[in-house]
Design a protein around this motif. Structure first.
Motif, PDB file in Angstrom:
ATOM      1  N   MET A 213       3.786  24.057 -13.169  1.00 24.76           N
ATOM      2  CA  MET A 213       3.513  23.962 -11.756  1.00 24.76           C
ATOM      3  C   MET A 213       2.495  24.610 -11.425  1.00 24.76           C
ATOM      4  O   MET A 213       2.087  25.664 -12.041  1.00 24.76           O
ATOM      5  N   GLU A 214       1.621  24.242 -10.627  1.00 23.78           N
ATOM      6  CA  GLU A 214       0.400  25.061 -10.016  1.00 23.78           C
ATOM      7  C   GLU A 214       0.410  25.483  -8.952  1.00 23.78           C
ATOM      8  O   GLU A 214       0.912  24.495  -8.043  1.00 23.78           O
ATOM      9  N   TYR A 215      -0.206  26.516  -8.274  1.00 25.94           N
ATOM     10  CA  TYR A 215      -0.226  27.157  -7.335  1.00 25.94           C
ATOM     11  C   TYR A 215      -1.880  27.658  -7.021  1.00 25.94           C
ATOM     12  O   TYR A 215      -2.431  28.258  -7.816  1.00 25.94           O
ATOM     13  N   ARG A 216      -2.120  27.363  -5.726  1.00 28.84           N
ATOM     14  CA  ARG A 216      -3.505  27.652  -5.361  1.00 28.84           C
ATOM     15  C   ARG A 216      -3.107  29.203  -4.608  1.00 28.84           C
ATOM     16  O   ARG A 216      -2.302  28.910  -3.488  1.00 28.84           O
ATOM     17  N   VAL A 217      -3.731  30.168  -4.824  1.00 28.29           N
ATOM     18  CA  VAL A 217      -3.757  31.373  -4.312  1.00 28.29           C
ATOM     19  C   VAL A 217      -4.924  31.701  -3.436  1.00 28.29           C
ATOM     20  O   VAL A 217      -5.992  32.181  -4.206  1.00 28.29           O
ATOM     21  N   LYS A 218      -4.968  31.278  -2.131  1.00 31.29           N
ATOM     22  CA  LYS A 218      -6.212  31.486  -1.373  1.00 31.29           C
ATOM     23  C   LYS A 218      -6.340  32.920  -0.873  1.00 31.29           C
ATOM     24  O   LYS A 218      -5.466  33.455  -0.079  1.00 31.29           O
ATOM     25  N   VAL A 219      -7.327  33.809  -1.077  1.00 34.73           N
ATOM     26  CA  VAL A 219      -7.698  34.798  -0.568  1.00 34.73           C
ATOM     27  C   VAL A 219      -9.210  35.139  -0.551  1.00 34.73           C
ATOM     28  O   VAL A 219      -9.882  34.759  -1.522  1.00 34.73           O
ATOM     29  N   THR A 220      -9.726  35.858   0.249  1.00 36.92           N
ATOM     30  CA  THR A 220     -11.131  36.532   0.343  1.00 36.92           C
ATOM     31  C   THR A 220     -11.390  37.552  -0.530  1.00 36.92           C
ATOM     32  O   THR A 220     -10.849  38.778  -0.290  1.00 36.92           O
ATOM     33  N   LEU A 221     -12.027  37.255  -1.637  1.00 42.49           N
ATOM     34  CA  LEU A 221     -12.380  38.224  -2.752  1.00 42.49           C
ATOM     35  C   LEU A 221     -13.590  38.875  -2.758  1.00 42.49           C
ATOM     36  O   LEU A 221     -14.574  38.190  -2.644  1.00 42.49           O
ATOM     37  N   PRO A 222     -14.033  40.185  -2.687  1.00 47.28           N
ATOM     38  CA  PRO A 222     -15.340  40.525  -2.534  1.00 47.28           C
ATOM     39  C   PRO A 222     -16.299  40.198  -3.644  1.00 47.28           C
ATOM     40  O   PRO A 222     -17.468  40.215  -3.469  1.00 47.28           O
ATOM     41  N   SER A 223     -15.654  40.159  -4.985  1.00 49.45           N
ATOM     42  CA  SER A 223     -16.510  39.755  -6.012  1.00 49.45           C
ATOM     43  C   SER A 223     -15.779  39.179  -7.143  1.00 49.45           C
ATOM     44  O   SER A 223     -14.179  39.623  -7.026  1.00 49.45           O
ATOM     45  N   ARG A 224     -16.310  38.713  -8.109  1.00 53.97           N
ATOM     46  CA  ARG A 224     -15.425  38.227  -9.218  1.00 53.97           C
ATOM     47  C   ARG A 224     -14.917  39.404 -10.126  1.00 53.97           C
ATOM     48  O   ARG A 224     -13.934  39.130 -10.608  1.00 53.97           O
ATOM     49  N   ALA A 225     -15.594  40.391 -10.020  1.00 51.16           N
ATOM     50  CA  ALA A 225     -15.167  41.569 -10.738  1.00 51.16           C
ATOM     51  C   ALA A 225     -13.779  42.172 -10.331  1.00 51.16           C
ATOM     52  O   ALA A 225     -12.969  42.406 -10.770  1.00 51.16           O
ATOM     53  N   VAL A 226     -13.605  41.813  -8.882  1.00 52.46           N
ATOM     54  CA  VAL A 226     -12.374  42.578  -8.337  1.00 52.46           C
ATOM     55  C   VAL A 226     -11.421  41.399  -8.796  1.00 52.46           C
ATOM     56  O   VAL A 226     -10.093  41.950  -8.971  1.00 52.46           O
ATOM     57  N   ALA A 227     -11.689  40.155  -8.666  1.00 53.01           N
ATOM     58  CA  ALA A 227     -10.481  39.087  -9.327  1.00 53.01           C
ATOM     59  C   ALA A 227     -10.185  39.571 -10.781  1.00 53.01           C
ATOM     60  O   ALA A 227      -8.826  39.319 -11.025  1.00 53.01           O
ATOM     61  N   GLU A 228     -11.117  39.770 -11.667  1.00 53.08           N
ATOM     62  CA  GLU A 228     -10.883  40.076 -13.096  1.00 53.08           C
ATOM     63  C   GLU A 228     -10.139  41.396 -13.027  1.00 53.08           C
ATOM     64  O   GLU A 228      -9.124  41.342 -13.979  1.00 53.08           O
ATOM     65  N   GLY A 229     -10.221  42.100 -12.075  1.00 54.31           N
ATOM     66  CA  GLY A 229      -9.445  43.435 -12.204  1.00 54.31           C
ATOM     67  C   GLY A 229      -8.065  43.095 -11.761  1.00 54.31           C
ATOM     68  O   GLY A 229      -7.047  43.753 -12.357  1.00 54.31           O
ATOM     69  N   MET A 230      -7.940  42.427 -10.798  1.00 56.13           N
ATOM     70  CA  MET A 230      -6.462  41.887 -10.525  1.00 56.13           C
ATOM     71  C   MET A 230      -5.518  41.145 -11.567  1.00 56.13           C
ATOM     72  O   MET A 230      -4.479  41.387 -11.851  1.00 56.13           O
ATOM     73  N   CYS A 231      -6.414  40.438 -12.489  1.00 53.75           N
ATOM     74  CA  CYS A 231      -5.778  39.794 -13.586  1.00 53.75           C
ATOM     75  C   CYS A 231      -5.401  40.796 -14.614  1.00 53.75           C
ATOM     76  O   CYS A 231      -4.166  40.943 -15.382  1.00 53.75           O
ATOM     77  N   ARG A 232      -6.332  41.700 -14.900  1.00 56.92           N
ATOM     78  CA  ARG A 232      -5.939  42.855 -15.804  1.00 56.92           C
ATOM     79  C   ARG A 232      -5.012  43.801 -15.437  1.00 56.92           C
ATOM     80  O   ARG A 232      -3.956  44.039 -16.075  1.00 56.92           O
ATOM     81  N   LYS A 233      -4.926  44.132 -14.153  1.00 55.36           N
ATOM     82  CA  LYS A 233      -3.465  44.603 -13.511  1.00 55.36           C
ATOM     83  C   LYS A 233      -2.166  44.011 -13.689  1.00 55.36           C
ATOM     84  O   LYS A 233      -1.125  44.384 -14.126  1.00 55.36           O
ATOM     85  N   ALA A 234      -2.425  42.518 -13.530  1.00 56.71           N
ATOM     86  CA  ALA A 234      -1.163  41.754 -13.641  1.00 56.71           C
ATOM     87  C   ALA A 234      -0.977  41.457 -14.854  1.00 56.71           C
ATOM     88  O   ALA A 234       0.530  41.500 -15.317  1.00 56.71           O
ATOM     89  N   GLY A 235      -1.713  41.858 -15.824  1.00 56.10           N
ATOM     90  CA  GLY A 235      -1.481  41.668 -17.565  1.00 56.10           C
ATOM     91  C   GLY A 235      -0.952  43.083 -17.970  1.00 56.10           C
ATOM     92  O   GLY A 235      -0.632  43.099 -19.220  1.00 56.10           O
ATOM     93  N   ILE A 236      -0.549  44.271 -17.001  1.00 51.28           N
ATOM     94  CA  ILE A 236      -0.306  45.453 -17.695  1.00 51.28           C
ATOM     95  C   ILE A 236       1.315  45.172 -18.058  1.00 51.28           C
ATOM     96  O   ILE A 236       2.052  44.682 -17.474  1.00 51.28           O
ATOM     97  N   GLY A 237       1.357  45.656 -19.298  1.00 51.15           N
ATOM     98  CA  GLY A 237       2.847  45.352 -20.050  1.00 51.15           C
ATOM     99  C   GLY A 237       3.094  44.017 -20.525  1.00 51.15           C
ATOM    100  O   GLY A 237       4.222  43.830 -21.304  1.00 51.15           O
TER     101      GLY A 237
END
Length: 93
Positions: free
Chosen positions: A1-25
């Protein structure tokens, strides 16, 4: 199943940081604009991730490759982290 999560992000670095935070643990493999999530380190190089996230200009595309609690938790975490950046829209693809 695929989902599009739309949000205005200030930069790609912020998006990468979110992925890293989601990957903790869990085990996270980042490759450019793609993040693959595993509940534990893969036992072989051919093992599929349970969740794959693509960083896009307008947010993320989250693909749940497994029907598991882990996969749903990663999706929820991405949505929650994105909400910290503003209004989030989630749609099933």
């Amino acid at each position: 199943m695929e989902y599009r999560v739309k949000v205005t992000l200030p930069s790609r670095a912020v998006a990468e940081g979110m992925c890293r935070k989601a990957g903790i643990g869990c085990h996270l493999r980042m490759d450019g604009a793609r993040a693959d999530f595993y509940p534990a380190p893969p036992s072989s190089p051919s093992e599929w991730a349970q969740v794959s996230v693509s960083i896009e200009a307008d947010g993320f595309v989250v693909c749940l490759l497994a029907n598991s609690n882990f996969a749903r938790q990663v999706l929820g975490c991405i949505v929650q982290l994105a909400a910290g950046e503003g209004i989030v829209t989630v749609e099933a693809l």
